[in-house]
Design a protein around this motif. Sequence first.
Motif, PDB file in Angstrom:
ATOM      1  N   PRO A  17      34.957  30.891  41.144  1.00  0.00           N
ATOM      2  CA  PRO A  17      33.782  31.759  41.305  1.00  0.00           C
ATOM      3  C   PRO A  17      33.317  32.365  39.988  1.00  0.00           C
ATOM      4  O   PRO A  17      34.140  32.788  39.169  1.00  0.00           O
ATOM      5  CB  PRO A  17      34.290  32.844  42.264  1.00  0.00           C
ATOM      6  CG  PRO A  17      35.378  32.185  43.036  1.00  0.00           C
ATOM      7  CD  PRO A  17      36.050  31.256  42.061  1.00  0.00           C
ATOM      8  N   PHE A  18      32.024  32.367  39.796  1.00  0.00           N
ATOM      9  CA  PHE A  18      31.384  32.933  38.607  1.00  0.00           C
ATOM     10  C   PHE A  18      30.248  33.804  39.137  1.00  0.00           C
ATOM     11  O   PHE A  18      29.210  33.305  39.555  1.00  0.00           O
ATOM     12  CB  PHE A  18      30.879  31.809  37.710  1.00  0.00           C
ATOM     13  CG  PHE A  18      30.235  32.256  36.423  1.00  0.00           C
ATOM     14  CD1 PHE A  18      30.257  33.586  36.001  1.00  0.00           C
ATOM     15  CD2 PHE A  18      29.609  31.335  35.602  1.00  0.00           C
ATOM     16  CE1 PHE A  18      29.674  33.977  34.816  1.00  0.00           C
ATOM     17  CE2 PHE A  18      29.012  31.708  34.408  1.00  0.00           C
ATOM     18  CZ  PHE A  18      29.042  33.034  34.022  1.00  0.00           C
ATOM     19  N   ILE A  19      30.481  35.119  39.146  1.00  0.00           N
ATOM     20  CA  ILE A  19      29.571  36.060  39.794  1.00  0.00           C
ATOM     21  C   ILE A  19      29.168  37.151  38.809  1.00  0.00           C
ATOM     22  O   ILE A  19      29.983  37.600  38.000  1.00  0.00           O
ATOM     23  CB  ILE A  19      30.256  36.703  41.029  1.00  0.00           C
ATOM     24  CG1 ILE A  19      30.663  35.616  42.037  1.00  0.00           C
ATOM     25  CG2 ILE A  19      29.334  37.725  41.689  1.00  0.00           C
ATOM     26  CD1 ILE A  19      31.564  36.135  43.148  1.00  0.00           C
ATOM     27  N   VAL A  20      27.921  37.564  38.882  1.00  0.00           N
ATOM     28  CA  VAL A  20      27.445  38.692  38.077  1.00  0.00           C
ATOM     29  C   VAL A  20      27.163  39.871  39.007  1.00  0.00           C
ATOM     30  O   VAL A  20      26.467  39.726  40.012  1.00  0.00           O
ATOM     31  CB  VAL A  20      26.171  38.326  37.287  1.00  0.00           C
ATOM     32  CG1 VAL A  20      25.612  39.559  36.585  1.00  0.00           C
ATOM     33  CG2 VAL A  20      26.464  37.235  36.276  1.00  0.00           C
ATOM     34  N   MET A  21      27.720  41.020  38.684  1.00  0.00           N
ATOM     35  CA  MET A  21      27.485  42.241  39.452  1.00  0.00           C
ATOM     36  C   MET A  21      26.662  43.201  38.597  1.00  0.00           C
ATOM     37  O   MET A  21      27.066  43.553  37.484  1.00  0.00           O
ATOM     38  CB  MET A  21      28.820  42.891  39.846  1.00  0.00           C
ATOM     39  CG  MET A  21      28.678  44.194  40.622  1.00  0.00           C
ATOM     40  SD  MET A  21      30.299  44.883  41.113  1.00  0.00           S
ATOM     41  CE  MET A  21      30.746  43.784  42.467  1.00  0.00           C
ATOM     42  N   LEU A  22      25.513  43.595  39.097  1.00  0.00           N
ATOM     43  CA  LEU A  22      24.601  44.465  38.346  1.00  0.00           C
ATOM     44  C   LEU A  22      24.674  45.880  38.899  1.00  0.00           C
ATOM     45  O   LEU A  22      24.375  46.114  40.084  1.00  0.00           O
ATOM     46  CB  LEU A  22      23.173  43.919  38.435  1.00  0.00           C
ATOM     47  CG  LEU A  22      22.976  42.502  37.874  1.00  0.00           C
ATOM     48  CD1 LEU A  22      21.535  42.062  38.060  1.00  0.00           C
ATOM     49  CD2 LEU A  22      23.375  42.440  36.409  1.00  0.00           C
ATOM     50  N   LYS A  37      40.547  38.744  46.542  1.00  0.00           N
ATOM     51  CA  LYS A  37      40.307  37.321  46.769  1.00  0.00           C
ATOM     52  C   LYS A  37      40.596  36.498  45.516  1.00  0.00           C
ATOM     53  O   LYS A  37      40.278  35.304  45.465  1.00  0.00           O
ATOM     54  CB  LYS A  37      38.870  37.108  47.232  1.00  0.00           C
ATOM     55  CG  LYS A  37      38.597  37.647  48.640  1.00  0.00           C
ATOM     56  CD  LYS A  37      37.159  37.419  49.058  1.00  0.00           C
ATOM     57  CE  LYS A  37      36.892  37.922  50.469  1.00  0.00           C
ATOM     58  NZ  LYS A  37      37.591  37.101  51.498  1.00  0.00           N
ATOM     59  N   GLY A  38      41.166  37.139  44.483  1.00  0.00           N
ATOM     60  CA  GLY A  38      41.611  36.416  43.316  1.00  0.00           C
ATOM     61  C   GLY A  38      40.708  36.460  42.102  1.00  0.00           C
ATOM     62  O   GLY A  38      40.986  35.781  41.098  1.00  0.00           O
ATOM     63  N   CYS A  39      39.650  37.254  42.152  1.00  0.00           N
ATOM     64  CA  CYS A  39      38.730  37.325  41.015  1.00  0.00           C
ATOM     65  C   CYS A  39      39.164  38.381  40.005  1.00  0.00           C
ATOM     66  O   CYS A  39      39.738  39.408  40.370  1.00  0.00           O
ATOM     67  CB  CYS A  39      37.305  37.655  41.497  1.00  0.00           C
ATOM     68  SG  CYS A  39      36.532  36.366  42.485  1.00  0.00           S
ATOM     69  N   LYS A  62      37.428  31.830  31.905  1.00  0.00           N
ATOM     70  CA  LYS A  62      37.307  30.560  32.625  1.00  0.00           C
ATOM     71  C   LYS A  62      37.642  30.674  34.101  1.00  0.00           C
ATOM     72  O   LYS A  62      37.176  29.884  34.916  1.00  0.00           O
ATOM     73  CB  LYS A  62      38.220  29.508  31.989  1.00  0.00           C
ATOM     74  CG  LYS A  62      37.849  29.130  30.568  1.00  0.00           C
ATOM     75  CD  LYS A  62      38.659  27.937  30.077  1.00  0.00           C
ATOM     76  CE  LYS A  62      40.137  28.239  29.935  1.00  0.00           C
ATOM     77  NZ  LYS A  62      40.409  29.217  28.855  1.00  0.00           N
ATOM     78  N   GLY A  63      38.501  31.625  34.482  1.00  0.00           N
ATOM     79  CA  GLY A  63      38.946  31.716  35.860  1.00  0.00           C
ATOM     80  C   GLY A  63      37.931  32.381  36.773  1.00  0.00           C
ATOM     81  O   GLY A  63      36.774  32.591  36.403  1.00  0.00           O
ATOM     82  N   PRO A  64      38.350  32.720  37.993  1.00  0.00           N
ATOM     83  CA  PRO A  64      37.457  33.418  38.932  1.00  0.00           C
ATOM     84  C   PRO A  64      36.973  34.723  38.305  1.00  0.00           C
ATOM     85  O   PRO A  64      37.776  35.611  38.016  1.00  0.00           O
ATOM     86  CB  PRO A  64      38.350  33.672  40.147  1.00  0.00           C
ATOM     87  CG  PRO A  64      39.442  32.646  40.042  1.00  0.00           C
ATOM     88  CD  PRO A  64      39.676  32.460  38.580  1.00  0.00           C
ATOM     89  N   LEU A  65      35.676  34.838  38.092  1.00  0.00           N
ATOM     90  CA  LEU A  65      35.140  35.919  37.261  1.00  0.00           C
ATOM     91  C   LEU A  65      34.020  36.681  37.954  1.00  0.00           C
ATOM     92  O   LEU A  65      33.099  36.094  38.522  1.00  0.00           O
ATOM     93  CB  LEU A  65      34.604  35.322  35.956  1.00  0.00           C
ATOM     94  CG  LEU A  65      33.850  36.279  35.010  1.00  0.00           C
ATOM     95  CD1 LEU A  65      34.804  37.325  34.432  1.00  0.00           C
ATOM     96  CD2 LEU A  65      33.178  35.485  33.887  1.00  0.00           C
ATOM     97  N   VAL A  66      34.116  38.003  37.875  1.00  0.00           N
ATOM     98  CA  VAL A  66      33.003  38.884  38.248  1.00  0.00           C
ATOM     99  C   VAL A  66      32.638  39.665  36.994  1.00  0.00           C
ATOM    100  O   VAL A  66      33.415  40.492  36.520  1.00  0.00           O
ATOM    101  CB  VAL A  66      33.391  39.856  39.384  1.00  0.00           C
ATOM    102  CG1 VAL A  66      32.208  40.759  39.734  1.00  0.00           C
ATOM    103  CG2 VAL A  66      33.851  39.093  40.615  1.00  0.00           C
TER     104      VAL A  66
END
Length: 246
Positions: free
Chosen positions: A95-100, A167-169, A188-192
């Motif tokens: 997962p590659f997520i951006v939280m604003l 969930k592992g991020c 590189k890994g699950p990222l927020v």
Amino acid sequence: MDGLILGRNAVLEALKAGRPINKILVAEGAKSYAVKEIYELAKRRQIPVQKVRRENLARITETSRHQGIVAYTSPKDYVTVDDILEKAKVKGEAPFIVMLDHIEDPQNLGAVMRTADAVGCHGIIIPKRRSVQLTATVEKVSAGAVEYVPVARVANLPQTAQLLQEKGCWVVGLDAKASQIYYEVDLKGPLVLVIGSEGKGISRLLKEKCDFHVRLPMVGHIDSLNAAVAASIVMYEAARQRWTGI
């Protein structure tokens, strides 16, 4: 202006993505390859296209930045956080997520969405309150990226960050006072990736939830960057690491 899509690229991408559109308005004399393609796609989908005076478009949209093209549609639907995680799972990617965190400028949200699409980000999370939502201006600035980058709207960002951690991020905040520079850490890994508001940065509770923080090196006279610019720099570094494995 909810229910309106402004601009050539935004309308064109909405048509390509199959988004329901009721009617398209085109300014008299508007000519370009994109306008021609809009006519062709609208005809194929049996969507009515009406020529109008340019000043009428300005009155309807309350702006002159419509590029001579306006489409009537339903507001863009939001997704759930689980939908974003599922998108990454289906693609077989971390997962590659951006939280604003309370970004209020629609120009910033639209620009972040455009970069998010470019780097393969799986989705964006915004809060329901004190934040810009998916408006016509955001859609136009995103140049059609709104059709491809899902946006989840949540009631509580810190709680959502904790849920994603469970969930592992890894939750990484962009903070001007951080000790680590953004390219020195493994993204590189699950990222927020958490981006703070234009003036206040990341709120205290959300900042405390972050696993760690990174900063952009600044050697000039200005001590901060526009939120969308800063986000884009770190998003591309995360993408570079994912693409190269380095």
